[in-house]
Scaffold this active site. Structure first.
Site, PDB file in Angstrom:
ATOM      1  N   ILE A   1       0.884  -0.987  -0.005  1.00 53.43           N
ATOM      2  CA  ILE A   1      -0.073   0.047   0.035  1.00 53.43           C
ATOM      3  C   ILE A   1       0.936   1.204   0.119  1.00 53.43           C
ATOM      4  CG2 ILE A   1      -0.317   0.333   2.612  1.00 53.43           C
ATOM      5  CD1 ILE A   1      -3.309   1.012   1.995  1.00 53.43           C
ATOM      6  N   CYS A   2       0.239   2.213  -0.491  1.00 54.52           N
ATOM      7  CA  CYS A   2       1.019   3.544  -0.505  1.00 54.52           C
ATOM      8  C   CYS A   2      -0.098   4.687  -0.158  1.00 54.52           C
ATOM      9  CB  CYS A   2       1.958   3.868  -1.612  1.00 54.52           C
ATOM     10  SG  CYS A   2       0.787   4.162  -3.267  1.00 54.52           S
ATOM     11  N   GLN A   3      -0.093   5.965  -0.659  1.00 56.87           N
ATOM     12  CA  GLN A   3      -1.006   7.082  -0.430  1.00 56.87           C
ATOM     13  C   GLN A   3      -1.971   6.566  -1.612  1.00 56.87           C
ATOM     14  OE1 GLN A   3      -1.049   8.882   2.355  1.00 56.87           O
ATOM     15  NE2 GLN A   3      -3.061   9.500   1.422  1.00 56.87           N
TER      16      GLN A   3
ATOM     17  N   ILE B   1      -3.888   4.210   1.043  1.00 58.52           N
ATOM     18  CA  ILE B   1      -4.467   4.476   2.130  1.00 58.52           C
ATOM     19  C   ILE B   1      -5.440   5.724   2.052  1.00 58.52           C
ATOM     20  CG2 ILE B   1      -2.555   6.215   3.034  1.00 58.52           C
ATOM     21  CD1 ILE B   1      -2.666   4.167   5.540  1.00 58.52           C
TER      22      ILE B   1
END
Length: 114
Positions: free
Chosen positions: A80-82, A109
């Site tokens: 996951i990242c932003q 996220i």
């Protein structure tokens, strides 16, 4: 000639956003049902300051330039990242390193409602 360069840049940008073959994609909603699975390693590829600001408890922080080769290859790696762009890049990097069971959280996220 300039329009050819512009088209090429657009194609390259779109290519970077496309998931690599063999990488699963899930939503943040689907992620919730798998967070307690011991057969998965959860990796957040955002910067340490982004991770400190908001993170999901089960995720470890390994920024995009980290050495992913130290992760276990016998478990599913959920990334996951932003927004999903850096995690997609990380998934491609993991695939090049020989990982076979990789999942990207689409939307990152930023779409998390936890």
């Amino acid at each position: 000639m300039e329009w050819i360069l512009i088209i090429l840049l657009i194609v390259l940008f779109i290519y970077r956003l496309m998931p690599a073959k063999g990488i699963k994609t899930i939503t943040a909603k689907e992620l919730k049902s798998m967070l307690n699975d011991p057969n998965k390693i959860f990796v957040d590829v955002r910067t340490p300051s982004e991770f400190k600001g908001q993170s999901i408890r089960q995720f470890i922080n390994m920024p995009l330039r980290s050495d992913f080769s130290k992760l276990p290859k016998d478990k599913e790696i959920v990334v996951i990242c932003q927004t999903g762009i850096r995690s997609n890049q990380a998934c491609k990097k993991l695939k090049r390193l020989g990982f076979r069971n990789i999942t990207n959280v689409r939307g990152g996220i930023g779409t998390w409602e936890g």
